[in-house]
Design a protein around this motif. Structure first.
Motif, PDB file in Angstrom:
ATOM      1  N   ASP A 257       0.731  -1.251   0.136  1.00  0.00           N
ATOM      2  CA  ASP A 257       0.061  -0.077   0.048  1.00  0.00           C
ATOM      3  C   ASP A 257       0.876   1.205   0.083  1.00  0.00           C
ATOM      4  O   ASP A 257       0.412   2.348  -0.564  1.00  0.00           O
ATOM      5  CB  ASP A 257      -0.988   0.045   1.089  1.00  0.00           C
ATOM      6  N   LEU A 258       2.087   1.164   0.538  1.00  0.00           N
ATOM      7  CA  LEU A 258       2.829   2.603   0.728  1.00  0.00           C
ATOM      8  C   LEU A 258       3.620   2.507  -0.456  1.00  0.00           C
ATOM      9  O   LEU A 258       3.785   3.555  -0.915  1.00  0.00           O
ATOM     10  CB  LEU A 258       4.051   2.203   2.065  1.00  0.00           C
ATOM     11  N   ALA A 259       3.992   1.305  -1.190  1.00  0.00           N
ATOM     12  CA  ALA A 259       4.657   1.521  -2.396  1.00  0.00           C
ATOM     13  C   ALA A 259       3.794   2.163  -3.657  1.00  0.00           C
ATOM     14  O   ALA A 259       4.220   2.858  -4.411  1.00  0.00           O
ATOM     15  CB  ALA A 259       5.012   0.109  -2.961  1.00  0.00           C
ATOM     16  N   LYS A 260       2.480   1.866  -3.548  1.00  0.00           N
ATOM     17  CA  LYS A 260       1.631   2.532  -4.442  1.00  0.00           C
ATOM     18  C   LYS A 260       1.068   3.672  -4.229  1.00  0.00           C
ATOM     19  O   LYS A 260       0.587   4.565  -5.059  1.00  0.00           O
ATOM     20  CB  LYS A 260       0.281   1.453  -4.902  1.00  0.00           C
ATOM     21  N   ALA A 261       0.856   4.169  -2.847  1.00  0.00           N
ATOM     22  CA  ALA A 261       0.390   5.224  -2.578  1.00  0.00           C
ATOM     23  C   ALA A 261       0.883   6.399  -3.280  1.00  0.00           C
ATOM     24  O   ALA A 261      -0.058   7.360  -3.540  1.00  0.00           O
ATOM     25  CB  ALA A 261       0.396   5.536  -1.053  1.00  0.00           C
ATOM     26  N   PRO A 262       2.044   6.963  -3.381  1.00  0.00           N
ATOM     27  CA  PRO A 262       2.275   7.957  -4.255  1.00  0.00           C
ATOM     28  C   PRO A 262       1.825   8.048  -5.798  1.00  0.00           C
ATOM     29  O   PRO A 262       1.252   9.235  -6.048  1.00  0.00           O
ATOM     30  CB  PRO A 262       4.085   8.164  -4.417  1.00  0.00           C
ATOM     31  N   PHE A 263       1.977   7.009  -6.262  1.00  0.00           N
ATOM     32  CA  PHE A 263       1.357   6.989  -7.779  1.00  0.00           C
ATOM     33  C   PHE A 263      -0.152   7.211  -7.794  1.00  0.00           C
ATOM     34  O   PHE A 263      -0.860   7.562  -8.373  1.00  0.00           O
ATOM     35  CB  PHE A 263       1.577   5.669  -8.302  1.00  0.00           C
ATOM     36  N   GLU A 264      -0.844   6.911  -6.715  1.00  0.00           N
ATOM     37  CA  GLU A 264      -2.385   7.171  -6.480  1.00  0.00           C
ATOM     38  C   GLU A 264      -2.873   8.364  -5.981  1.00  0.00           C
ATOM     39  O   GLU A 264      -3.753   9.047  -6.178  1.00  0.00           O
ATOM     40  CB  GLU A 264      -2.957   5.987  -5.247  1.00  0.00           C
ATOM     41  N   GLN A 265      -1.955   9.126  -5.155  1.00  0.00           N
ATOM     42  CA  GLN A 265      -2.283  10.214  -4.479  1.00  0.00           C
ATOM     43  C   GLN A 265      -1.492  11.533  -4.960  1.00  0.00           C
ATOM     44  O   GLN A 265      -1.943  12.561  -4.610  1.00  0.00           O
ATOM     45  CB  GLN A 265      -2.121  10.157  -3.025  1.00  0.00           C
ATOM     46  N   LYS A 266      -0.527  11.257  -5.891  1.00  0.00           N
ATOM     47  CA  LYS A 266       0.302  12.410  -6.253  1.00  0.00           C
ATOM     48  C   LYS A 266       0.091  12.508  -7.945  1.00  0.00           C
ATOM     49  O   LYS A 266      -0.193  11.634  -8.457  1.00  0.00           O
ATOM     50  CB  LYS A 266       1.789  12.538  -5.891  1.00  0.00           C
ATOM     51  N   GLU A 267       0.607  13.764  -8.211  1.00  0.00           N
ATOM     52  CA  GLU A 267       0.350  13.615  -9.819  1.00  0.00           C
ATOM     53  C   GLU A 267       1.902  13.551 -10.308  1.00  0.00           C
ATOM     54  O   GLU A 267       2.787  14.334 -10.363  1.00  0.00           O
ATOM     55  CB  GLU A 267       0.153  15.335 -10.358  1.00  0.00           C
ATOM     56  N   LEU A 268       2.129  12.293 -10.678  1.00  0.00           N
ATOM     57  CA  LEU A 268       3.366  11.641 -10.919  1.00  0.00           C
ATOM     58  C   LEU A 268       3.241  11.446 -12.452  1.00  0.00           C
ATOM     59  O   LEU A 268       2.399  11.065 -13.095  1.00  0.00           O
ATOM     60  CB  LEU A 268       4.115  10.686 -10.108  1.00  0.00           C
ATOM     61  N   PRO A 269       4.696  11.771 -13.282  1.00  0.00           N
ATOM     62  CA  PRO A 269       4.536  11.408 -14.812  1.00  0.00           C
ATOM     63  C   PRO A 269       4.260   9.796 -14.910  1.00  0.00           C
ATOM     64  O   PRO A 269       3.379   9.423 -15.668  1.00  0.00           O
ATOM     65  CB  PRO A 269       5.918  11.364 -14.916  1.00  0.00           C
ATOM     66  N   LEU A 270       4.759   8.862 -13.934  1.00  0.00           N
ATOM     67  CA  LEU A 270       4.262   7.466 -14.036  1.00  0.00           C
ATOM     68  C   LEU A 270       2.890   7.356 -13.233  1.00  0.00           C
ATOM     69  O   LEU A 270       2.732   7.694 -12.411  1.00  0.00           O
ATOM     70  CB  LEU A 270       5.386   6.524 -13.189  1.00  0.00           C
ATOM     71  N   LYS A 271       2.102   6.228 -13.835  1.00  0.00           N
ATOM     72  CA  LYS A 271       0.899   5.941 -13.220  1.00  0.00           C
ATOM     73  C   LYS A 271       0.971   4.377 -12.993  1.00  0.00           C
ATOM     74  O   LYS A 271       1.862   3.746 -13.557  1.00  0.00           O
ATOM     75  CB  LYS A 271      -0.386   6.162 -14.107  1.00  0.00           C
TER      76      LYS A 271
END
Length: 549
Positions: A257-271
């Motif tokens: 859940d921690l590994a995926k959280a930034p991709f779910e909650q932040k606007e990052l180039p990678l999805k």
């Protein structure tokens, strides 16, 4: 990289490729040795580095040695123009700019073809000319070095104190960085990189700045500004790789859940959708990578692993030496060199439709693999997939994907031979045939997964199939169709054993197309009737439908 880390990497390395190299230099730069060899060890190269003896560079360049030693240069302004050497500086010596220009050009000619890779350190020089003339001369020297292909390094890589006292122009603090640049140049010019199909990336302090488990999602940085800018650029590069057909896997010591959280909650180039898988846990990363290889059915030498931690890189290099490891840089200024290295492994040119969809195709494969583990027998599992094989007999109309498949496939490849559009056109205009096939099952469309070239004499010249659909018995049915229903009188197959095509060799042995002790190359004359019966038995009841157009 620290000195003890470099020693640990070298001590634990199981690099399978060897490279003898010599650093052409006029100074004492042996302090680069452990870092240079450690950086190459992380690239699966066991290097033996030698250095030109102090003060003998010009003599060395006059020696015409023919051997397998890779040459790389580490040069300074005074190599081009001895009057600029701090250790030789004298008062009362009169020189002119034209004289020094001639010295520079003469040394550039002496370099000749001896070294076309390395670094040029633009160190400050003593005042042998007035300020304007010194600048003109310095610009000329730097220009000559860059035109030769040397990487330009600023005066920050030079230590006057160390040079005057020890004859060592590179301080111990800068040695790891200079060595990393030299290793990149050596690698680029002397090692042919096998095209990689999978990028395995660490997350904390690699995909973003910070540790998500400690700093929280809000505390990690990856944006087109501020301290996480370099990580933003790295993610943009990975995004391009995914669009070109490279598979992306996250490998992280984390909770899922921690590994995926930034991709779910932040606007990052990678999805999240850009990743074919997340492999997270607190064990050895080599174990996670081995799982990826087994699940994707791809060999370890098609993987490149990127991590900021040299200890993690050393562990993977030690256990899985076939995996290429690249360290994410601790300093932003080192990022271009790292991305340049990664570009040697991946093709960022415009890919095919299948390339842009490859991540989804492998996700479909993963769904099928999950069901396979729950099905009692292989035959029941294959029948349950409701597979449809679409064979295209008009592939010559649009053959770009077929050519790409032939030129990229290694495991299920008849002979390892590649093909150009001109070569294929000549075969087709001479009466030959090109067939391709697409596989569809209940989980989705796997895309164009097979290409086959037969000449006018009935000789099977090329046959490749994507490793995504191995163990689906597609090869059995396609060959049955080719022998029974294609209208082609197939007489001979040109099989050549390579170091990568064991899956196809095993298929040929199983079906009796080649004997088990066939050796490296076999031109088999086919007993079509006997082979047809074996192929039909292997595919009976498996395919829901076969469509030919």
């Amino acid at each position: 990289m620290k000195f003890l880390q470099a020693k640990k990497i070298l001590r634990e390395s199981k690099a399978s490729n060897s490279l003898a190299c010599e650093v052409l230099t006029s100074a004492q730069v042996e302090n680069l040795s452990p870092f240079l060899e450690a950086h190459l060890a992380l690239k699966n190269i066991r290097a033996q580095a030698a250095f030109t003896p102090f003060g003998t560079l010009r003599q060395r360049l006059l020696v015409d040695e023919k051997n397998d030693t890779a040459l790389i240069a580490c040069l300074y302004p005074w190599d081009y123009c001895p009057a600029l050497d701090w250790r030789q500086y004298q008062t009362g010596t009169s020189v002119t700019l034209p004289e020094l220009v001639e010295q520079v050009l003469a040394f550039d000619r002496l370099l000749g073809e001896k070294a076309h890779a390395g670094v040029f350190i633009d160190a400050p020089v003593p005042p042998v000319l007035n300020a304007n003339e010194t600048q003109v001369l310095s610009n000329l020297i730097a220009s000559c070095a860059v035109k030769r292909g040397f990487k330009y390094l600023s005066e920050q890589s030079f230590s006057l104190a160390a040079y005057l006292e020890f004859g060592r122009p590179i301080s111990n603090a800068m040695a790891p960085y200079v060595a990393s640049v030299l290793s990149e140049a050596l690698f680029k010019n002397n090692v042919i990189a096998t095209p990689k199909k999978v990028i395995l990336t660490d997350l904390d302090n690699t995909a973003w700045l910070g540790v998500v488990g400690e700093d929280g999602v809000a505390g990690v940085a990856c944006a087109a500004y501020g301290p996480g800018f370099a990580h933003y650029i790295y993610q943009c590069f990975l995004k391009r790789c995914v669009g070109s057909g490279v598979l992306l896997v996250a490998v992280s010591k984390n909770d899922i859940d921690l590994a995926k959280a930034p991709f779910e909650q932040k606007e990052l180039p990678l999805k999240l959708t850009d990743f074919v898988d997340f492999k997270v846990g607190y064990g050895h990363k080599s174990q996670l990578i081995q799982q990826v290889s087994e699940e994707l059915n791809l060999p370890l030498d098609s993987f490149v692993f990127i991590d900021d931690n040299p200890i993690e890189l050393a562990e993977v290099a030690s256990v899985l030496p076939a995996v290429t490891s690249v360290q994410f840089p601790a300093e932003v200024d080192e990022l271009p060199a790292v991305i340049e290295t990664l570009q040697l492994y991946v093709n960022l040119t415009q890919g095919s439709k299948e390339d842009s969809e490859r991540t989804e195709l492998y996700k479909i494969r993963a769904l099928a693999e999950q069901e396979r583990k729950q099905t009692p027998s292989l035959h029941e599992y294959l029948a349950s997939l409701e597979m449809e094989l679409h064979i295209n007999t008009q592939a010559h109309v649009d053959n770009a994907r077929a050519i790409q498949l032939i030129n990229k496939t290694n495991q299920f490849n008849l002979n390892g031979l590649r093909i150009t559009e001109a070569e294929l056109s000549k075969i087709l205009t001479g009466g030959g045939s090109l067939f391709t096939a697409t596989l569809v099952d209940k989980f989705g469309n796997h895309g164009e997964i097979l290409a086959c070239v037969v000449d006018a004499e009935g000789k099977l010249l090329r046959w490749v199939m994507s490793c995504r659909v191995l163990q689906r018995n597609v090869e059995y049915y396609f060959l049955y169709w080719l022998l029974s229903e294609s209208g082609i009188s197939l007489k001979v197959i040109e099989f050549v054993k390579t170091d990568r095509n064991a899956p196809l060799e095993q298929f040929l042995i199983t079906t009796g197309l080649v004997p088990a002790d066939s050796g490296q190359q076999v031109n088999s004359t086919l007993d079509c009737e006997g082979i047809r019966k074996a192929l039909y038995k292997a595919t009976k009841g498996i395919f829901k439908a076969v469509r030919v157009n």
